[in-house]
Scaffold this motif. Structure first.
Motif, mmCIF file in Angstrom:
data_model
loop_
_atom_site.group_PDB
_atom_site.id
_atom_site.type_symbol
_atom_site.label_atom_id
_atom_site.label_comp_id
_atom_site.label_asym_id
_atom_site.label_seq_id
_atom_site.Cartn_x
_atom_site.Cartn_y
_atom_site.Cartn_z
ATOM 1 N N TYR A 187 1.093 -1.001 -0.018
ATOM 2 C CA TYR A 187 -0.241 -0.151 0.202
ATOM 3 C C TYR A 187 0.774 1.038 -0.075
ATOM 4 O O TYR A 187 1.561 1.026 0.613
ATOM 5 C CB TYR A 187 -0.815 0.355 1.398
ATOM 6 N N GLU A 193 -5.808 10.760 2.988
ATOM 7 C CA GLU A 193 -6.538 10.207 1.860
ATOM 8 C C GLU A 193 -6.656 8.714 2.361
ATOM 9 O O GLU A 193 -5.608 8.372 2.930
ATOM 10 C CB GLU A 193 -5.772 9.751 0.516
ATOM 11 N N ASP A 195 -5.863 4.738 2.212
ATOM 12 C CA ASP A 195 -4.821 3.921 1.987
ATOM 13 C C ASP A 195 -4.988 3.419 -0.258
ATOM 14 O O ASP A 195 -5.791 3.201 -0.583
ATOM 15 C CB ASP A 195 -3.844 2.668 2.133
ATOM 16 N N GLN A 196 -3.867 4.113 -1.030
ATOM 17 C CA GLN A 196 -3.709 3.580 -2.325
ATOM 18 C C GLN A 196 -3.345 1.585 -2.111
ATOM 19 O O GLN A 196 -1.895 1.595 -2.064
ATOM 20 C CB GLN A 196 -3.303 4.097 -2.694
ATOM 21 N N HIS A 229 5.589 10.497 1.299
ATOM 22 C CA HIS A 229 4.880 9.998 0.761
ATOM 23 C C HIS A 229 5.518 7.567 1.501
ATOM 24 O O HIS A 229 6.901 8.031 1.858
ATOM 25 C CB HIS A 229 4.882 9.163 -0.439
#
Length: 256
Positions: A187, A193, A195-196, A229
């Motif tokens: 991730y 936001e 988690d992508q 990040h």
């Protein structure tokens, strides 16, 4: 007067006079030859001297040019000097450009390659923990660039913007009675936001009746990341992870 009387004979020259003339002539010849040799040697010496003086003059001109350039580059001389600094600086720039054009392209490429900074990287080994987010530790002989990466609580934080390759492998035990698949997730954590999901791998359940059928999942991809990040890895069941040396790891490196 008797017409049959013979004319008086010419008086012969003394032998000493002839010897003197020959000696004088020889002396003149030797003097002329010596004069010619001396002239040639003096000409060679003068030619060498002129070349040396020319080199000295050239060096002095270079020295004078450098002195003028130095004065023009100092702010305190910009108003006090009578030199045409704009012309001098322009000549210096033209000289630099001319010298750069003479350097072979191969040399420039070799220099750029030699000065190129090595890509930053980090490689971590799995560390046993009950947390769902897998924990890691420094791996022996593995690089870790602290200026680009930092690690805390199972997460790698990126220190600068760039393109990176992320990879992870997790070894795990699977049992016949466990029908749920074992999954691996990588991730990107974003503070404001959700988690992508960047990577996902799924393992199958065992078909044998061994106590632990060892399998592994490996994932990897290139991503564009920003400064700050955070990347982390989790699995569906951390208790099934095998942490033996070389089986489970997580890392990333900068792409050029």
């Amino acid at each position: 007067m008797d017409s049959g009387e013979p004319y008086p004979s010419t008086t012969p020259r003394p032998a000493g006079f002839t010897t003197t003339m020959k000696a004088f002539t020889s002396l003149i010849a030797v003097f002329v030859i010596a004069q010619l040799i001396g002239t040639v040697l003096f000409g060679l010496y003068l030619h060498m001297k002129v070349d040396k003086v020319g080199d000295e003059i050239s060096l002095r001109e270079d020295f004078v040019f450098l002195r003028r350039l130095q004065k023009c580059r100092k702010p305190q001389y910009s108003d006090a000097t009578f030199l045409d600094c704009a012309k001098i600086l322009s000549s210096f720039q033209d000289l630099l450009q001319d010298q750069k054009s003479k350097i072979p392209q191969e040399s420039l490429l070799a220099k750029r390659t030699g000065d190129k900074r090595q890509a930053a990287s980090i490689h971590l080994a799995g560390c046993k923990s009950s947390k769902r987010v897998l924990q890691w530790k420094r791996s022996p002989y593995a690089p870790m660039d602290n200026d680009t990466f930092s690690y805390q609580d199972g997460k790698i934080k990126v220190g600068k913007r760039g393109r990176y390759y992320i990879y992870s492998q997790v070894a795990f035990c699977t049992k016949p009675e466990t029908h749920a698949p074992f999954s691996l997730y990588v991730y990107l954590n974003l503070p404001s936001e959700a988690d992508q999901l960047l990577l996902k791998g799924v393992g199958t359940h065992a078909t044998s009746y061994d106590l632990c059928s060892l399998q592994s999942i490996h994932v990897g991809r290139a991503v564009e990341l920003q400064e700050g990040h955070v990347i982390f890895v989790n699995v569906t069941n951390s208790s099934r992870v095998n942490y033996d040396h070389g089986y489970t790891y997580f890392g990333m490196f900068e792409l050029s």
